[in-house]
Scaffold this active site. Sequence first.
Site, PDB file in Angstrom:
ATOM      1  N   GLY A 170     -39.642  48.231  25.192  1.00 18.10           N
ATOM      2  CA  GLY A 170     -38.589  48.942  24.476  1.00 18.10           C
ATOM      3  C   GLY A 170     -38.143  50.154  25.272  1.00 18.10           C
ATOM      4  O   GLY A 170     -38.241  50.171  26.511  1.00 18.10           O
ATOM      5  N   SER A 171     -37.674  51.170  24.570  1.00 13.68           N
ATOM      6  CA  SER A 171     -37.091  52.318  25.250  1.00 13.68           C
ATOM      7  C   SER A 171     -38.179  53.242  25.796  1.00 13.68           C
ATOM      8  O   SER A 171     -39.318  53.245  25.322  1.00 13.68           O
ATOM      9  CB  SER A 171     -36.198  53.087  24.277  1.00 13.68           C
ATOM     10  OG  SER A 171     -36.975  53.541  23.193  1.00 13.68           O
ATOM     11  N   VAL A 194     -39.711  55.883  23.084  1.00 13.63           N
ATOM     12  CA  VAL A 194     -40.724  55.330  22.170  1.00 13.63           C
ATOM     13  C   VAL A 194     -41.979  54.964  22.969  1.00 13.63           C
ATOM     14  O   VAL A 194     -43.112  55.233  22.542  1.00 13.63           O
ATOM     15  CB  VAL A 194     -40.165  54.104  21.408  1.00 13.63           C
ATOM     16  CG1 VAL A 194     -41.254  53.450  20.567  1.00 13.63           C
ATOM     17  CG2 VAL A 194     -38.997  54.514  20.517  1.00 13.63           C
ATOM     18  N   GLY A 195     -41.783  54.389  24.152  1.00  9.96           N
ATOM     19  CA  GLY A 195     -42.926  53.995  24.988  1.00  9.96           C
ATOM     20  C   GLY A 195     -43.820  55.179  25.328  1.00  9.96           C
ATOM     21  O   GLY A 195     -45.057  55.086  25.250  1.00  9.96           O
ATOM     22  N   GLU A 241     -43.345  48.190  28.948  1.00 15.49           N
ATOM     23  CA  GLU A 241     -42.173  47.825  29.763  1.00 15.49           C
ATOM     24  C   GLU A 241     -40.970  48.521  29.147  1.00 15.49           C
ATOM     25  O   GLU A 241     -40.696  48.333  27.962  1.00 15.49           O
ATOM     26  CB  GLU A 241     -41.960  46.303  29.770  1.00 15.49           C
ATOM     27  CG  GLU A 241     -42.917  45.550  30.657  1.00 15.49           C
ATOM     28  CD  GLU A 241     -42.833  45.925  32.110  1.00 15.49           C
ATOM     29  OE1 GLU A 241     -41.799  46.473  32.552  1.00 15.49           O
ATOM     30  OE2 GLU A 241     -43.825  45.705  32.818  1.00 15.49           O
ATOM     31  N   GLN A 292     -25.505  50.817  18.742  1.00 16.56           N
ATOM     32  CA  GLN A 292     -25.443  50.550  20.185  1.00 16.56           C
ATOM     33  C   GLN A 292     -23.994  50.620  20.674  1.00 16.56           C
ATOM     34  O   GLN A 292     -23.713  51.155  21.746  1.00 16.56           O
ATOM     35  CB  GLN A 292     -26.058  49.188  20.486  1.00 16.56           C
ATOM     36  CG  GLN A 292     -26.178  48.872  21.971  1.00 16.56           C
ATOM     37  CD  GLN A 292     -27.106  49.801  22.730  1.00 16.56           C
ATOM     38  OE1 GLN A 292     -28.241  49.998  22.343  1.00 16.56           O
ATOM     39  NE2 GLN A 292     -26.608  50.406  23.811  1.00 16.56           N
ATOM     40  N   LYS A 304     -45.143  42.747  15.875  1.00 15.45           N
ATOM     41  CA  LYS A 304     -44.100  43.506  15.182  1.00 15.45           C
ATOM     42  C   LYS A 304     -42.808  43.387  15.993  1.00 15.45           C
ATOM     43  O   LYS A 304     -42.649  44.013  17.043  1.00 15.45           O
ATOM     44  CB  LYS A 304     -44.532  44.978  15.068  1.00 15.45           C
ATOM     45  CG  LYS A 304     -43.551  45.836  14.287  1.00 15.45           C
ATOM     46  CD  LYS A 304     -42.728  46.677  15.244  1.00 15.45           C
ATOM     47  CE  LYS A 304     -41.630  47.430  14.575  1.00 15.45           C
ATOM     48  NZ  LYS A 304     -40.430  46.629  14.288  1.00 15.45           N
ATOM     49  N   GLU A 345     -29.901  55.469  31.044  1.00 12.74           N
ATOM     50  CA  GLU A 345     -29.713  54.073  30.658  1.00 12.74           C
ATOM     51  C   GLU A 345     -28.700  53.998  29.505  1.00 12.74           C
ATOM     52  O   GLU A 345     -28.868  54.664  28.487  1.00 12.74           O
ATOM     53  CB  GLU A 345     -31.035  53.454  30.204  1.00 12.74           C
ATOM     54  CG  GLU A 345     -30.883  51.970  29.904  1.00 12.74           C
ATOM     55  CD  GLU A 345     -32.154  51.318  29.377  1.00 12.74           C
ATOM     56  OE1 GLU A 345     -32.751  51.843  28.430  1.00 12.74           O
ATOM     57  OE2 GLU A 345     -32.534  50.265  29.922  1.00 12.74           O
ATOM     58  N   CYS A 373     -32.673  44.922  30.311  1.00 12.60           N
ATOM     59  CA  CYS A 373     -33.353  46.016  31.014  1.00 12.60           C
ATOM     60  C   CYS A 373     -33.157  45.883  32.515  1.00 12.60           C
ATOM     61  O   CYS A 373     -33.241  46.860  33.249  1.00 12.60           O
ATOM     62  CB  CYS A 373     -34.833  46.018  30.665  1.00 12.60           C
ATOM     63  SG  CYS A 373     -35.578  44.399  30.882  1.00 12.60           S
TER      64      CYS A 373
END
Length: 478
Positions: A225-226, A229-230, A247, A328, A172, A380, A281
């Site tokens: 990802g962020s 969400v992680g 990650e 963004q 995905k 971040e 990142c």
Amino acid sequence: MTQHDNLINGQWLAGNSYSPNLNPSNLADVIGHYTQGDAVQVGEAVQAARSAFVAWSVSGIQARADALDKIGNEILARKEELGSLLAREEGKTRAEGVGEAARAGNIFKFFAGECLRLGGETLPSVRPGIGVDITREPVGVVGLITPWNFPLAIPAWKIAPALAHGNCVVFKPADLVPGCAWALADIISRSGIPAGVFNLVMGRGSVIGDALVNHPGIDAISFTGSQGVGARIAQACAQSLKKVQLEMGGKNPQVVLDDADLQTAVELCVQSAFFSTGQRCTASSRLIVTEGIYPKFIDAMKKRMTTLKVGDALEAGIDIGPVSSQSQLEQDLSYVDIGKAEGALLAAGGQRLKLALDGFYMAPALFSESVASMRINREEIFGPVASVIQVRDYEEALATANDTPFGLSAGIATTSLKYATHFKRHSQAGMVMVNLPTAGVDYHVPFGGRKASSYGPREQGRYAQEFFTTVKTAYTLA
Ligand code: NAD
């Protein structure tokens, strides 16, 4: 306008609708229309992968190696075209896009070799007459969820080891970059890999990602990802006891000591803070500079930044492409306002740029006179925004570098072997750079961080087998 579908069980299938894929350098340029799948399609892809796993998990290593090598060769042969698509879709410069495409090709070729290198161990038992074999087997059906900022390399560094080690995949990609994901799926679909071993389901994270993470037919999830969400994915995986690898974000420090070569320090700070529009990142967003070199460093940074050319990612001679999306860009500009309100001095850039093409352009921003506790130094931003923090000496620089919830990458610019060696040992980051930008890593060695940046085994290189295999211990009576 070309429509692009999902790949499920070897068939290209439409989802419920199509979304336009826009070029952030030129909003009038529609790259194509990409289908939006749903939870039903996720279920079909998982079912296809489960069926294919029976044969693929015990397939010959030569066949796997040949398929991965073929994928790698095609990506490398088409790196200019794929790099241009990447630049057009994500907004990094064409040179960066071509470099990333080459990296993706090399990753597949590295893991083609890994198919042939999978080893095990044979040990004597503590009981006489018994042998012990320790082997690695595939984990099963893996869900791979990726971000938009490396739309070829990150999918490659998850898909290649997954397939090399005999797993089946439901991939995905990020909603913003379906073009690169579809191109990769197209190449994989023609590699000789059986139907159902690799599946692509495009669509929204909250729909496709969520369905994947919660599907009982998925054995493991690898996510990049962020952090927000992680963390939610880790909780869901804990509930259903899925193996998980995350990650996530960074707030990477770049230390500059008094004894650094000024030109080297400025060049690596500019590169790691602003190249790829700061959307890495591993980008440096905290430049931690000792007081002896601080005034000279600020002057030299400001001077160097006047030479940076922001513009259309596909145009030759551009240093920095657009920000990847409207949201963004709004986030980046809002952090410029936050930094000013917190009392940092905006030394350069930070404004939206209106160029000939209508795109999400922004002048890279440098704050001076910032302090470590400011939000611009804690959170971040994920854009071309960096701030300089003045410190007394190396000891304060190291403490400031480590004072962050993140721990992905960290750098030091110094001519002192003593400080370089100490920093490599005491930096609380997964990757440490001496006189090199914090961003820019090799594809054959482990990648990953500590603290809130990473969770689970490392990605890439030989270390990728930790996540994509499970260990079996077998005892045999001789
Ligand atoms: P994101 O977390 O918004 O999205 C990442 C992926 O997760 C996307 O495919 C998205 O569709 C999906 N997703 C969103 N909601 C979901 C849900 N509820 N369930 C399952 N999946 C869901 O991140 P992004 O904006 O695409 O990428 C930027 C972030 O990625 C930054 O924080 C950056 O630091 C991080 N990143 C980390 C690394 C690394 O290796 N450490 C590399 C690149 C990017």
